[in-house]
Design an enzyme around this catalytic site. Structure first.
Site, PDB file in Angstrom:
ATOM      1  N   GLY A 233      -3.469  -5.011   1.681  1.00  0.00           N
ATOM      2  CA  GLY A 233      -2.200  -5.659   2.043  1.00  0.00           C
ATOM      3  C   GLY A 233      -2.071  -5.815   3.552  1.00  0.00           C
ATOM      4  CG  PHE A 234       1.333  -7.101   6.847  1.00  0.00           C
ATOM      5  CD1 PHE A 234       0.684  -7.445   8.034  1.00  0.00           C
ATOM      6  CD2 PHE A 234       2.635  -6.604   6.917  1.00  0.00           C
ATOM      7  CE1 PHE A 234       1.323  -7.290   9.259  1.00  0.00           C
ATOM      8  CE2 PHE A 234       3.271  -6.450   8.132  1.00  0.00           C
ATOM      9  CZ  PHE A 234       2.611  -6.783   9.302  1.00  0.00           C
TER      10      PHE A 234
ATOM     11  CE1 TYR B  80      10.438  -2.010  -2.128  1.00  0.00           C
ATOM     12  CE2 TYR B  80      11.923  -2.757  -0.400  1.00  0.00           C
ATOM     13  CZ  TYR B  80      10.686  -2.299  -0.801  1.00  0.00           C
ATOM     14  OH  TYR B  80       9.695  -2.126   0.135  1.00  0.00           O
TER      15      TYR B  80
ATOM     16  CG  ASP C  99      -4.665  -3.997  -2.676  1.00  0.00           C
ATOM     17  OD1 ASP C  99      -4.184  -3.789  -1.554  1.00  0.00           O
ATOM     18  OD2 ASP C  99      -4.170  -4.816  -3.498  1.00  0.00           O
TER      19      ASP C  99
ATOM     20  CB  ALA D 132       4.398   2.988   2.769  1.00  0.00           C
TER      21      ALA D 132
END
Ligand code: UDP
Length: 325
Positions: free
Chosen positions: A12-13, A150, A33, A118
């Site tokens: 991912g980023f 979320y 991933d 995270a």
């Protein structure tokens, strides 16, 4: 022997920047991933230096157990991210964000592996008492509004991490990230900066939701990644929640103008009502500013990249991506 790391969400980023950083430190890295939002191309610079597993982590608890047993440190970044994704695919997002995190946390606790989780500034919900401190109360909207799933799912992840830390001695730390931006962040999942840049570079209207007076603090990924690594290796940070982000605020309308100026774009700046942008009853947050005194104290966290610097980097990257470079 080099430190062995597992980075979930490593394609991912933020994950791919973390992987590059770990490789540059001479450490060994396994990336896991499912490529739902991550991309193999994000890892092109380190392809030959890392091990990759591209599959759904949720469906292979046995392999996860084996991999975690064999590494020294785990960075859990795999998650459904972006307001668009969470609003449009809430069930899948909750599954990824809760069940997967629990599995990773539980397995790290089993082998006492230091782990970084995270988390996000979204956890503060619609609290208006800025700057946000890690121990502040959180405040969410009704469960009928999908956006809050979320925030709540990430808050549950934090509860898991803290409980496993308290009860089983898991050496884990969670970082609440505030609008991390930079090269490789894609414009497709709602994140405002890559969207504005893409719109400006393609001559499409730059879409400011609402009046644009909502403000955010954008932080360059290059300032976040070293702090993540220092936190996971900081004994005092174990069992803690830590804000990571810049305190420099900018309104979304200002951001639209800065992007338009810097790209010399002819795109008009248009205001889009929230109910058209998302769905009825969507609640946006006016301000989100981190208090980073804890991160400063623990790992000497500093923001070194200005908004100008962020814009230059992100625009250069998007131009290159559009030209296929
Ligand atoms: N936003 C906007 N136009 C867009 C995408 C987002 O005005 O095309 C706004 C969004 O409503 C929010 C801010 O930009 O107020 C930041 O949105 P993002 O999804 O990047 O991050 P978050 O809401 O999680 O801070």
């Amino acid at each position: 022997m080099p430190i062995r790391n597992l980075v979930t969400g490593g394609a991912g980023f933020i994950g791919s920047h973390l992987v590059e950083h770990l490789v540059a430190r001479g450490e060994s890295v396994t990336v896991w991933d499912d490529l739902s939002t991550g991309r193999v191309s994000n890892l092109s610079r380190v392809r030959d230096d890392i091990t990759t597993i591209f599959s759904d982590i949720n469906t292979d608890a046995a392999l996860l157990d084996t991999v975690i047993q064999r590494v020294d440190v785990v960075y859990h970044l795999a998650a459904a991210v972006g307001v668009d994704l969470v609003v449009n695919r809430p069930i899948q997002s909750m599954r990824t964000n809760i069940a997967l995190a629990e599995l990773v946390i539980e397995t790290c606790a089993k082998y006492r592996r230091p782990m970084f989780l995270a988390s996000t500034s979204e956890v503060y919900g619609k609290s208006t008492r800025v700057p946000f401190q890690e121990d502040d109360d959180v405040c969410y909207g009704a469960t009928t509004k999908h956006r809050w799933s979320y925030a709540m799912s990430k808050a549950i992840d934090e509860f898991y991490l803290l409980c496993y830390s308290d009860m089983f001695g898991l050496p884990g730390v969670a970082g609440r990230l505030f609008n991390t931006v930079g090269p490789r962040q894609v414009p497709f999942h709602g994140m405002v900066l890559p969207r504005f840049i893409h719109q400006a570079l393609t001559g499409q209207p730059i879409t400011v939701y609402g009046d644009g007076n909502q403000r955010r603090c954008f932080t360059h990924v290059a300032d976040i990644v070293p702090a993540i690594v220092r936190l996971v290796h900081c004994c005092e940070a174990s069992g803690q929640i830590v804000n990571l982000g810049s305190s420099e605020e900018i309104s979304i309308l200002d951001l639209a103008h800065r992007v338009k100026d810097k790209t010399k774009s002819e795109s008009p700046i248009v205001h889009v009502p929230y109910e058209l942008a998302y769905r009825d009853g969507f609640e946006d947050l006016l301000r989100r500013v981190p208090d980073t005194s804890k991160a400063k104290r623990l790992v000497d966290f500093k923001v070194t990249r200005s908004m100008d610097n962020i814009l230059c980097d992100a625009i250069t990257h998007e131009r290159a991506a559009m030209s296929g470079a």
